[in-house]
Structure formats: structure tokens, C-alpha cells
Scaffold this motif. Structure first.
Motif, PDB file in Angstrom:
ATOM      1  N   VAL A  57      40.784  84.533 103.164  1.00 38.23           N
ATOM      2  CA  VAL A  57      40.578  86.360 102.124  1.00 38.23           C
ATOM      3  C   VAL A  57      41.574  86.642 101.271  1.00 38.23           C
ATOM      4  O   VAL A  57      41.992  87.087 100.599  1.00 38.23           O
ATOM      5  CB  VAL A  57      39.102  86.837 103.815  1.00 38.23           C
ATOM      6  N   PHE A  58      42.539  86.470 102.216  1.00 37.60           N
ATOM      7  CA  PHE A  58      43.943  86.976 102.378  1.00 37.60           C
ATOM      8  C   PHE A  58      44.478  86.167 100.949  1.00 37.60           C
ATOM      9  O   PHE A  58      44.807  86.719 100.003  1.00 37.60           O
ATOM     10  CB  PHE A  58      44.954  86.609 103.824  1.00 37.60           C
ATOM     11  N   CYS A  59      44.765  85.010 101.236  1.00 34.63           N
ATOM     12  CA  CYS A  59      45.292  83.783  99.922  1.00 34.63           C
ATOM     13  C   CYS A  59      44.717  84.318  98.579  1.00 34.63           C
ATOM     14  O   CYS A  59      45.158  84.272  97.650  1.00 34.63           O
ATOM     15  CB  CYS A  59      44.944  82.958 100.294  1.00 34.63           C
ATOM     16  N   LYS A  60      42.911  84.419  98.550  1.00 30.37           N
ATOM     17  CA  LYS A  60      43.021  85.196  97.458  1.00 30.37           C
ATOM     18  C   LYS A  60      42.926  85.636  96.829  1.00 30.37           C
ATOM     19  O   LYS A  60      42.697  86.464  95.596  1.00 30.37           O
ATOM     20  CB  LYS A  60      41.429  84.997  97.847  1.00 30.37           C
ATOM     21  N   THR A  61      43.738  87.240  97.340  1.00 27.21           N
ATOM     22  CA  THR A  61      44.042  88.430  97.033  1.00 27.21           C
ATOM     23  C   THR A  61      45.471  88.173  95.864  1.00 27.21           C
ATOM     24  O   THR A  61      46.068  89.120  95.237  1.00 27.21           O
ATOM     25  CB  THR A  61      45.317  89.653  97.656  1.00 27.21           C
ATOM     26  N   GLY A  62      46.026  86.337  95.865  1.00 25.43           N
ATOM     27  CA  GLY A  62      47.635  86.405  94.793  1.00 25.43           C
ATOM     28  C   GLY A  62      48.779  86.085  95.032  1.00 25.43           C
ATOM     29  O   GLY A  62      49.740  85.600  94.684  1.00 25.43           O
ATOM     30  N   PRO A  65      49.620  77.354  96.930  1.00 27.43           N
ATOM     31  CA  PRO A  65      50.542  77.769  96.991  1.00 27.43           C
ATOM     32  C   PRO A  65      50.800  79.280  97.634  1.00 27.43           C
ATOM     33  O   PRO A  65      52.540  79.242  97.491  1.00 27.43           O
ATOM     34  CB  PRO A  65      50.931  77.516  95.722  1.00 27.43           C
ATOM     35  N   ASN A  66      50.149  80.157  97.713  1.00 25.75           N
ATOM     36  CA  ASN A  66      51.058  81.588  97.573  1.00 25.75           C
ATOM     37  C   ASN A  66      51.123  81.403  99.448  1.00 25.75           C
ATOM     38  O   ASN A  66      50.884  82.475 100.210  1.00 25.75           O
ATOM     39  CB  ASN A  66      49.954  82.509  97.443  1.00 25.75           C
ATOM     40  N   LEU A  67      50.991  80.124 100.437  1.00 26.27           N
ATOM     41  CA  LEU A  67      50.591  80.493 101.895  1.00 26.27           C
ATOM     42  C   LEU A  67      51.549  80.413 102.196  1.00 26.27           C
ATOM     43  O   LEU A  67      52.048  78.478 102.453  1.00 26.27           O
ATOM     44  CB  LEU A  67      48.933  80.305 102.136  1.00 26.27           C
ATOM     45  N   TYR A  68      52.521  80.431 103.243  1.00 27.50           N
ATOM     46  CA  TYR A  68      53.734  79.813 103.825  1.00 27.50           C
ATOM     47  C   TYR A  68      53.555  80.515 105.758  1.00 27.50           C
ATOM     48  O   TYR A  68      53.297  81.767 105.925  1.00 27.50           O
ATOM     49  CB  TYR A  68      54.801  80.219 103.498  1.00 27.50           C
ATOM     50  N   MET A  69      54.873  79.734 106.034  1.00 29.26           N
ATOM     51  CA  MET A  69      54.707  79.985 107.674  1.00 29.26           C
ATOM     52  C   MET A  69      56.097  80.965 107.724  1.00 29.26           C
ATOM     53  O   MET A  69      57.084  80.747 107.874  1.00 29.26           O
ATOM     54  CB  MET A  69      54.627  79.316 108.498  1.00 29.26           C
ATOM     55  N   LEU A 127      45.489  74.664 104.525  1.00 24.53           N
ATOM     56  CA  LEU A 127      45.257  75.197 103.733  1.00 24.53           C
ATOM     57  C   LEU A 127      46.235  75.039 102.718  1.00 24.53           C
ATOM     58  O   LEU A 127      46.519  75.810 101.364  1.00 24.53           O
ATOM     59  CB  LEU A 127      44.778  77.134 103.615  1.00 24.53           C
ATOM     60  N   LYS A 128      47.668  74.870 103.030  1.00 22.91           N
ATOM     61  CA  LYS A 128      48.806  75.071 102.072  1.00 22.91           C
ATOM     62  C   LYS A 128      48.878  73.614 100.386  1.00 22.91           C
ATOM     63  O   LYS A 128      49.057  75.075 100.187  1.00 22.91           O
ATOM     64  CB  LYS A 128      49.621  74.379 102.630  1.00 22.91           C
ATOM     65  N   HIS A 129      47.869  72.675 100.628  1.00 20.85           N
ATOM     66  CA  HIS A 129      47.496  72.358  99.403  1.00 20.85           C
ATOM     67  C   HIS A 129      46.878  73.168  98.756  1.00 20.85           C
ATOM     68  O   HIS A 129      46.721  73.031  97.197  1.00 20.85           O
ATOM     69  CB  HIS A 129      46.974  70.744  99.922  1.00 20.85           C
ATOM     70  N   LYS A 130      45.689  73.812  99.205  1.00 15.82           N
ATOM     71  CA  LYS A 130      44.909  74.819  98.253  1.00 15.82           C
ATOM     72  C   LYS A 130      45.222  75.673  97.887  1.00 15.82           C
ATOM     73  O   LYS A 130      45.009  76.803  96.864  1.00 15.82           O
ATOM     74  CB  LYS A 130      43.696  74.887  98.776  1.00 15.82           C
ATOM     75  N   SER A 175      38.542  78.466 115.507  1.00 15.27           N
ATOM     76  CA  SER A 175      39.400  77.892 114.588  1.00 15.27           C
ATOM     77  C   SER A 175      38.860  77.996 113.086  1.00 15.27           C
ATOM     78  O   SER A 175      39.480  77.913 112.045  1.00 15.27           O
ATOM     79  CB  SER A 175      39.787  76.594 114.809  1.00 15.27           C
ATOM     80  N   GLU A 176      37.546  77.533 112.776  1.00 16.13           N
ATOM     81  CA  GLU A 176      36.793  77.434 111.360  1.00 16.13           C
ATOM     82  C   GLU A 176      36.709  78.881 110.911  1.00 16.13           C
ATOM     83  O   GLU A 176      37.010  78.874 109.630  1.00 16.13           O
ATOM     84  CB  GLU A 176      35.530  76.906 111.884  1.00 16.13           C
ATOM     85  N   PHE A 177      36.664  80.124 111.653  1.00 20.12           N
ATOM     86  CA  PHE A 177      36.844  81.148 111.138  1.00 20.12           C
ATOM     87  C   PHE A 177      38.141  81.840 110.300  1.00 20.12           C
ATOM     88  O   PHE A 177      38.147  82.677 109.842  1.00 20.12           O
ATOM     89  CB  PHE A 177      35.944  81.985 112.371  1.00 20.12           C
ATOM     90  N   ALA A 178      39.402  81.690 111.286  1.00 20.29           N
ATOM     91  CA  ALA A 178      40.518  81.675 111.249  1.00 20.29           C
ATOM     92  C   ALA A 178      40.868  81.388 109.835  1.00 20.29           C
ATOM     93  O   ALA A 178      41.658  81.846 109.387  1.00 20.29           O
ATOM     94  CB  ALA A 178      41.481  81.774 112.357  1.00 20.29           C
ATOM     95  N   VAL A 179      39.593  80.056 110.018  1.00 20.36           N
ATOM     96  CA  VAL A 179      40.600  79.702 108.630  1.00 20.36           C
ATOM     97  C   VAL A 179      39.593  79.930 107.034  1.00 20.36           C
ATOM     98  O   VAL A 179      40.608  80.749 106.236  1.00 20.36           O
ATOM     99  CB  VAL A 179      39.926  78.151 107.799  1.00 20.36           C
TER     100      VAL A 179
END
Length: 212
Positions: free
Chosen positions: A58-63, A95-99, A90-93, A49-53
């Protein structure tokens, strides 16, 4: 008496969801599964779980927008709670992440995946959903299936990450390559999928001949 064919999921047609799904432009789709803990962390749920985060970061940091995309929701093996935990952390860190919202059929999920800019997935049929719709795809390969599919489609394992390659640096490098070569890979897949779908359909004729 052995015939090389292709997974029939390559021929499954996507269906646009009845309810509106907001897919942001140039979204990267990401599928991670709880099952991967058996192969990457000796069945250690917390470690995986920690590694999956960290992978998701890594993906979120692409922008780019990043959509956590479930693919299996059975009672004993369910992507949704696992991905929800990642999202909540991660949602608060980012904002480009959604489900992707719950309640879609396999064909509807395939439609959503077909709209992504690029895709990375652990579930075999989530990657087939992407590849068969010419979406450039990274496979997180915890079984031989992903290796075989990538070899058959791409004739290389460049976009197939096995256990020994599942580190953040390699994941980031392969993701950046996928984004840089997106148009080239997508064009290649458009042509390759014609061949793969013929192979998948050939299973019917082979079976018909055997029955005769």
C-alpha cells in the motif's frame, strides 16, 4: 495524586549518524514489528507476515520512496529480520522500497525519522520519534499507549489505527489523508510539541516536590 505528563522520549535530541545514510527526498518511513502478530493474528507468524507485506505494498504504490525502518533490535524481539523478509519479497517489484541499515543508536534513528516526509509506525517510540520532530505520523496501535499519545498530541484518534481498523482500505485512506494534509499537520505539530515537551520535563519538578 495523579499528574498528566508526557513521555520523556519527546525530549530526546536526535543525533546525525556518523556514517552517511542515504535518505531519499520525500521518503515515507514505515515501521512494522513482529510483536504485532500477538494482537492482529492470534500469534500466527505466517498470517501477520503476509499481511505486513500487503501493508508495505500500500505504501509502495503511492510512488514515494518507502524506507523500512527498524526500532527494536533486542535478542528476543527484533524488527530487523522481520523487515528484511518483507524487503526481500518486494524489492524486485518495487524499486522505490529500501531499508534503513543496521547499527544505529536510538538518537541516530530519531534523526533519520526526522528527515522523512511522513511516517507510520507500530513501535510506540518510533512514532514518538516522528511526532516529536513534527513529522506527520500514523500509529499502528496494538496497545493503549498509542491511543493515549495520539489523544494527547492530536486530540483525535484519526491517525491512530486500532485492531479493528487495520485493513488495507482504511490504511490507504489514512495514508493519503496524511500526505494531502502534510504541511498542515507538520505546522500543527511544531506548535504542539512545545507544549508536550514542557509536560514531559514537568515530571522532574513533580518528583522533586514529592521528595521534599
Amino acid at each position: 495524586n495523579v499528574h498528566l505528563i508526557a513521555d520523556p522520549a519527546f525530549c530526546m535530541e536526535p543525533v546525525k549518524p556518523a556514517k552517511h545514510i542515504d535518505i531519499k527526498p520525500k521518503t515515507i518511513g514505515l515501521n512494522l514489528s513482529p510483536l504485532m502478530k500477538k494482537f492482529l493474528s492470534n500469534n500466527n507468524t505466517e498470517e501477520w507476515s503476509e499481511f505486513a507485506v500487503k501493508i508495505t505494498e500500500v505504501f509502495c504504490k503511492t510512488g514515494y520512496p518507502v524506507c523500512l525502518t527498524y526500532h527494536v533490535t533486542s535478542s528476543h524481539d527484533n524488527d530487523l529480520p522481520f523487515l528484511t523478509n518483507i524487503y526481500n519479497e518486494l524489492k524486485h517489484k518495487y524499486p522505490n522500497l529500501y531499508m534503513l541499515e543496521d547499527g544505529l543508536s536510538a538518537q541516530e534513528i530519531k534523526y533519520v525519522i526526522s528527515q522523512f516526509h511522513v511516517f507510520a509506525g507500530a513501535r510506540t517510540h518510533s512514532t514518538i520519534a516522528a511526532i516529536s520532530r513534527s513529522v506527520p505520523t500514523i500509529s499502528f496501535a496494538y496497545s493503549v499507549k498509542a491511543r493515549g499519545i495520539n489523544q494527547q498530541v492530536f486530540d483525535t484518534l484519526e491517525y491512530c489505527l486500532g485492531k479493528e481498523e487495520m485493513n488495507l482500505e482504511i490504511i490507504e485512506t489514512r495514508l493519503n489523508t496524511l500526505l494531502e494534509k502534510r504541511e498542515e499537520i507538520s505546522t500543527y505539530l511544531v506548535n504542539k510539541n512545545k507544549e508536550i515537551k514542557v509536560l514531559a520535563a514537568s515530571a522532574g519538578q513533580i518528583l522533586k516536590d514529592l521528595i521534599k
